[in-house]
Scaffold this motif. Structure first.
Motif, PDB file in Angstrom:
ATOM      1  N   SER A  19       1.866  -8.158   8.495  1.00 15.13           N
ATOM      2  CA  SER A  19       1.589  -8.560   7.045  1.00 15.13           C
ATOM      3  C   SER A  19      -0.081  -8.463   6.529  1.00 15.13           C
ATOM      4  O   SER A  19      -0.454  -8.086   5.849  1.00 15.13           O
ATOM      5  N   GLN A  23      -2.439  -5.864   4.215  1.00  9.42           N
ATOM      6  CA  GLN A  23      -2.810  -6.555   3.132  1.00  9.42           C
ATOM      7  C   GLN A  23      -4.532  -6.033   3.286  1.00  9.42           C
ATOM      8  O   GLN A  23      -5.033  -5.684   2.254  1.00  9.42           O
ATOM      9  N   LYS A  26      -4.438  -2.222   2.601  1.00  9.04           N
ATOM     10  CA  LYS A  26      -4.175  -2.263   1.065  1.00  9.04           C
ATOM     11  C   LYS A  26      -5.823  -2.427   0.249  1.00  9.04           C
ATOM     12  O   LYS A  26      -5.992  -1.882  -0.665  1.00  9.04           O
ATOM     13  N   SER A  27      -6.085  -3.708   0.780  1.00  5.35           N
ATOM     14  CA  SER A  27      -7.512  -4.100   0.079  1.00  5.35           C
ATOM     15  C   SER A  27      -8.352  -3.044   0.350  1.00  5.35           C
ATOM     16  O   SER A  27      -9.307  -2.647  -0.610  1.00  5.35           O
ATOM     17  N   ARG A  46      -2.762   1.381 -16.631  1.00  3.46           N
ATOM     18  CA  ARG A  46      -1.521   0.715 -16.495  1.00  3.46           C
ATOM     19  C   ARG A  46      -0.558   1.403 -17.221  1.00  3.46           C
ATOM     20  O   ARG A  46      -0.663   1.737 -18.597  1.00  3.46           O
ATOM     21  N   GLU A  51       2.910   0.206 -13.956  1.00  2.00           N
ATOM     22  CA  GLU A  51       2.542   0.729 -12.710  1.00  2.00           C
ATOM     23  C   GLU A  51       1.050   1.243 -13.045  1.00  2.00           C
ATOM     24  O   GLU A  51       0.715   1.308 -14.057  1.00  2.00           O
ATOM     25  N   GLY A  65       1.852   2.289  -6.282  1.00  2.00           N
ATOM     26  CA  GLY A  65       2.824   1.328  -6.070  1.00  2.00           C
ATOM     27  C   GLY A  65       2.398   0.110  -5.144  1.00  2.00           C
ATOM     28  O   GLY A  65       1.163   0.025  -4.755  1.00  2.00           O
ATOM     29  N   GLU A  66       3.264  -0.872  -5.004  1.00  2.00           N
ATOM     30  CA  GLU A  66       2.902  -2.121  -4.429  1.00  2.00           C
ATOM     31  C   GLU A  66       2.435  -1.937  -2.907  1.00  2.00           C
ATOM     32  O   GLU A  66       1.538  -2.355  -2.155  1.00  2.00           O
ATOM     33  N   ILE A  67       3.455  -0.684  -2.111  1.00  2.00           N
ATOM     34  CA  ILE A  67       3.137  -0.662  -0.937  1.00  2.00           C
ATOM     35  C   ILE A  67       3.210   1.042  -0.648  1.00  2.00           C
ATOM     36  O   ILE A  67       3.364   1.659   0.748  1.00  2.00           O
TER      37      ILE A  67
END
Length: 73
Positions: A19, A23, A26-27, A46, A51, A65-67
């Protein structure tokens, strides 16, 4: 041959490390995208669905997206 069983604690430590890695990745991606925007080579906004849409000056359009990142144009 003996199968080694993982302890629940070891599994949770592995999941926590994964995890943190996700993260961190992603950063880094968001920082790179922010640099493109700051440099005027892209813009983001947005959408009505909440999204984040990224438009590069070269014409490509992506939904963040989130991931995942999806190219739409």
């Amino acid at each position: 041959m003996h199968a080694m069983a993982s302890s629940p604690d070891a599994n949770s430590q592995t999941q926590a490390a994964a995890s943190r890695g996700i993260q961190e990745a992603k950063s880094r991606v968001m920082a790179a995208i922010g640099t493109l925007v700051d440099d005027g080579r892209a813009e983001w906004s947005r959408t009505a669905t909440g999204e984040i849409e990224l438009r590069l000056w070269t014409g490509e359009v992506f939904v963040l997206g989130e991931i995942f990142v999806t190219r739409v144009e």
